[in-house]
Design an enzyme around this catalytic site. Structure first.
Site, PDB file in Angstrom:
ATOM      1  N   VAL A  57      -7.888   5.819  12.171  1.00 53.03           N
ATOM      2  CA  VAL A  57      -7.916   5.795  10.713  1.00 53.03           C
ATOM      3  C   VAL A  57      -7.900   4.352  10.195  1.00 53.03           C
ATOM      4  O   VAL A  57      -8.610   4.017   9.243  1.00 53.03           O
ATOM      5  CB  VAL A  57      -6.764   6.627  10.116  1.00 53.03           C
ATOM      6  CG1 VAL A  57      -6.736   6.526   8.598  1.00 53.03           C
ATOM      7  CG2 VAL A  57      -6.892   8.088  10.548  1.00 53.03           C
ATOM      8  N   GLY A  60     -11.347   3.037  10.621  1.00 53.21           N
ATOM      9  CA  GLY A  60     -12.232   3.641   9.634  1.00 53.21           C
ATOM     10  C   GLY A  60     -11.989   3.109   8.236  1.00 53.21           C
ATOM     11  O   GLY A  60     -12.929   2.777   7.505  1.00 53.21           O
ATOM     12  N   GLU A  61     -10.720   3.005   7.851  1.00 53.77           N
ATOM     13  CA  GLU A  61     -10.415   2.503   6.506  1.00 53.77           C
ATOM     14  C   GLU A  61     -10.799   1.038   6.368  1.00 53.77           C
ATOM     15  O   GLU A  61     -11.287   0.618   5.317  1.00 53.77           O
ATOM     16  CB  GLU A  61      -8.941   2.697   6.151  1.00 53.77           C
ATOM     17  CG  GLU A  61      -8.657   2.264   4.739  1.00 53.77           C
ATOM     18  CD  GLU A  61      -7.408   2.886   4.132  1.00 53.77           C
ATOM     19  OE1 GLU A  61      -7.157   2.599   2.958  1.00 53.77           O
ATOM     20  OE2 GLU A  61      -6.705   3.630   4.822  1.00 53.77           O
ATOM     21  N   SER A  62     -10.598   0.264   7.408  1.00 54.05           N
ATOM     22  CA  SER A  62     -10.985  -1.155   7.356  1.00 54.05           C
ATOM     23  C   SER A  62     -12.489  -1.278   7.116  1.00 54.05           C
ATOM     24  O   SER A  62     -12.925  -2.041   6.242  1.00 54.05           O
ATOM     25  CB  SER A  62     -10.587  -1.861   8.651  1.00 54.05           C
ATOM     26  OG  SER A  62      -9.188  -1.859   8.808  1.00 54.05           O
ATOM     27  N   SER A  65     -13.481   0.388   3.528  1.00 50.94           N
ATOM     28  CA  SER A  65     -13.003  -0.403   2.387  1.00 50.94           C
ATOM     29  C   SER A  65     -13.742  -1.736   2.267  1.00 50.94           C
ATOM     30  O   SER A  65     -14.068  -2.174   1.159  1.00 50.94           O
ATOM     31  CB  SER A  65     -11.501  -0.646   2.505  1.00 50.94           C
ATOM     32  OG  SER A  65     -10.800   0.556   2.331  1.00 50.94           O
TER      33      SER A  65
END
Length: 137
Positions: A57, A60-62, A65
């Site tokens: 996660v 993925g978020e890095s 975003s």
């Protein structure tokens, strides 16, 4: 549309953040619609030796975003408002690679899907993130 190398230059100035640095995430490509990064399994595992689900996660978020913020442009900020992940495999060694693809690039919302694979190309996790774009105050 800016080039992927322009995205890497922008990311180098901004940085990925302390958590991404601590986890060993390395950004290889960055644009609003397609980004790629790697992360080592070692140091990011659960007690049984599998890559921690939260690590997928974070990768993925890095990616999502950073891609959303690159799309947002100067004077705007993209903030994550929803994220989900489905883990379908477990990496135990080597590196994993996240490939981020835009699903929607709007004026106020972006949606990106990040597919994380192990070194053999086996899908381990699919992450989807939605970011809200707002003006900086």
């Amino acid at each position: 549309m800016p080039s992927r190398s322009a995205g890497l230059d922008w990311a180098a100035e901004r940085g990925l953040g302390a958590l991404a640095d601590r986890m060993g995430i390395e950004l290889l490509e960055l644009s609003a619609d397609h980004s790629v990064a790697t992360m080592p399994v070692e140091g990011n595992t659960q007690p049984v030796g599998l890559l921690h689900g939260g690590a997928y996660v974070v990768l993925g978020e890095s990616l999502g975003s950073m891609s959303a913020n690159f799309h947002a442009g100067r004077g705007h900020l993209a903030l994550g408002v929803d994220i989900n992940a489905t883990h379908t495999g477990s990496a135990t060694s080597g590196i994993v690679t996240g490939v981020c693809t835009a699903i929607h690039l709007g004026r106020t919302l972006t949606v990106h899907e990040i597919v994380v694979t192990d070194e053999s190309g086996r899908r381990c996790s699919t992450v989807r993130i939605t970011n809200l774009i707002k003006p900086l105050l």
